[in-house]
Design an enzyme around this catalytic site. Structure first.
Site, PDB file in Angstrom:
ATOM      1  N   THR A 103     102.410  15.013   8.658  1.00  0.00           N
ATOM      2  CA  THR A 103     101.841  14.119   7.309  1.00  0.00           C
ATOM      3  C   THR A 103     100.984  13.231   8.104  1.00  0.00           C
ATOM      4  O   THR A 103     101.036  12.517   9.210  1.00  0.00           O
ATOM      5  CB  THR A 103     103.122  13.233   7.043  1.00  0.00           C
ATOM      6  OG1 THR A 103     104.169  14.124   6.318  1.00  0.00           O
ATOM      7  CG2 THR A 103     102.652  12.257   6.051  1.00  0.00           C
ATOM      8  N   SER A 104      99.633  12.962   7.240  1.00  0.00           N
ATOM      9  CA  SER A 104      98.621  11.874   7.549  1.00  0.00           C
ATOM     10  C   SER A 104      97.910  12.187   8.937  1.00  0.00           C
ATOM     11  O   SER A 104      97.448  13.346   9.062  1.00  0.00           O
ATOM     12  CB  SER A 104      99.224  10.294   7.652  1.00  0.00           C
ATOM     13  OG  SER A 104      98.368   9.401   7.796  1.00  0.00           O
ATOM     14  N   SER A 105      98.267  11.585  10.225  1.00  0.00           N
ATOM     15  CA  SER A 105      97.622  12.026  11.360  1.00  0.00           C
ATOM     16  C   SER A 105      98.389  13.132  11.748  1.00  0.00           C
ATOM     17  O   SER A 105      97.601  14.135  12.312  1.00  0.00           O
ATOM     18  CB  SER A 105      98.094  10.786  12.221  1.00  0.00           C
ATOM     19  OG  SER A 105      97.852  11.172  13.561  1.00  0.00           O
TER      20      SER A 105
ATOM     21  N   MET B  98      96.361  15.928   9.757  1.00  0.00           N
ATOM     22  CA  MET B  98      95.254  16.164  10.648  1.00  0.00           C
ATOM     23  C   MET B  98      95.239  16.941  11.679  1.00  0.00           C
ATOM     24  O   MET B  98      94.535  17.880  11.873  1.00  0.00           O
ATOM     25  CB  MET B  98      94.529  14.766  10.894  1.00  0.00           C
ATOM     26  CG  MET B  98      94.239  13.998   9.628  1.00  0.00           C
ATOM     27  SD  MET B  98      93.086  12.580  10.332  1.00  0.00           S
ATOM     28  CE  MET B  98      94.413  11.152  10.831  1.00  0.00           C
TER      29      MET B  98
ATOM     30  N   HIS C 102      99.057   7.564  -0.609  1.00  0.00           N
ATOM     31  CA  HIS C 102      99.431   8.030   0.758  1.00  0.00           C
ATOM     32  C   HIS C 102     100.703   7.807   1.297  1.00  0.00           C
ATOM     33  O   HIS C 102     101.211   6.561   1.240  1.00  0.00           O
ATOM     34  CB  HIS C 102      98.243   7.480   1.643  1.00  0.00           C
ATOM     35  CG  HIS C 102      98.128   8.030   2.976  1.00  0.00           C
ATOM     36  ND1 HIS C 102      97.410   9.237   3.334  1.00  0.00           N
ATOM     37  CD2 HIS C 102      98.751   7.783   4.410  1.00  0.00           C
ATOM     38  CE1 HIS C 102      97.489   9.479   4.435  1.00  0.00           C
ATOM     39  NE2 HIS C 102      98.123   8.724   5.083  1.00  0.00           N
TER      40      HIS C 102
END
Length: 301
Positions: free
Chosen positions: A136-138, A141, A284
């Site tokens: 998730t998120s970082s 990525m 987010h």
């Protein structure tokens, strides 16, 4: 944690320390960066055992992500090991900005996570042919980075509110800086490329690799003001090129109201090479859909 599970783990690996239902692996020293490694090992493992690498977000932790998500009951049901990396940075982010981390065996956080997978394959009779990654998120990525730099290691990935592989590159960023590099242009959804340009970028991170590429599932909310929504289409463009799929087909209100599913190429939501989910009005981050992940990975079949 059940006492029988704790006793089983202690007898199997004396260097493991219990923490909030997951266990810290204190003898993991492969590096090259100093990420913490936590695992969840169910009482009954498949033989060999599938592996799920689950990567937390900024301001998060391995312990926190293990409770925010609900993969552990599914690990109990299907017999797979979960790896929870723990960020070494003060802000809880992972390095997706340096050349080291973006590149296969380049020396960054991605190589450390790849070494965690290798550790589990060896220590827990892990199945190298059924290894998956999500975040998730970082962590999302980093999921794209892991799939891009280590396509030979993973069979599929599921990305929750991330950016394309390589989008967050920052010139001069190093694998050990704290905090990791941050790209406002990418975060704001202002970095656009053609599908081929994105694909070439991913291919450049493991030059010479010609083997199969992991299947990908991409989730993003239209109201994301942290890693803005244009990153959704850019990510789909990237993996459609890398995976060689086109002809996207959409279905409204799938898998739930307000979500639009897009399947590229042949197959279904559980068998296609690339599947996207756009979540209307969701910010987010998109809530993790654990059961959908299991189905996409083939772990629940």
């Amino acid at each position: 944690m059940h006492s029988s599970l704790a006793l089983g783990l202690v007898s199997m690996l004396a260097s493991v320390v219990s923490s909030q239902g997951i266990t810290k692996v204190s003898d993991f020293t492969a590096g090259p960066t100093k990420l913490g490694m936590y695992v969840y090992v169910p009482k009954t493992l498949a033989k060999p055992a599938p592996i799920l690498l689950a990567i937390h977000h900024c301001q998060g932790s391995a312990q926190g992500y293990s409770t925010e998500t609900h993969y552990q009951p599914l690990a109990d049901k299907y017999g797979f090991v979960i790896i929870y990396p723990n960020s070494r940075s003060s802000g809880g982010c992972f390095d997706v900005s340096s050349t080291a981390s973006l590149t296969h065996d380049g020396g960054g956080d991605s190589q450390t996570m790849a070494n965690m997978v290798k550790y589990v394959i060896q220590k827990y009779n892990g199945d190298a042919n059924r290894t998956y990654v999500t975040g998730t998120s970082s962590g999302a990525m980093m999921t794209n980075v892991m799939v891009g730099a280590y396509p030979d290691m993973f069979q599929a990935g599921s990305v929750y509110s991330g950016v394309p592989d390589g989008c967050f590159f920052v010139q001069g960023a190093t694998a050990t800086q704290d905090p990791p590099g941050w790209s406002n242009q990418c975060a704001n959804g202002q970095l656009t490329k053609t599908a081929e340009q994105w694909g070439d970028l991913t291919r450049s991170y493991y030059p010479g690799y010609t083997g199969p590429r992991p299947r990908m599932q991409i989730w993003h909310g239209t109201a994301d003001n942290t890693l803005h929504y244009p990153n959704y289409q850019e990510t789909l463009k990237q993996w459609s090129n890398v995976l060689g799929v086109s002809d996207p087909k959409t279905a409204a209100n799938t898998p739930q109201s307000g979500y639009t599913q897009t399947i590229y190429g042949d197959g279904t939501s559980t068998t296609a090479k690339l599947v996207g989910y756009s979540a209307a009005g969701v910010g987010h981050t998109v809530p993790v859909h654990e059961s959908a992940d299991m189905a996409f990975f083939g772990l629940s079949s």
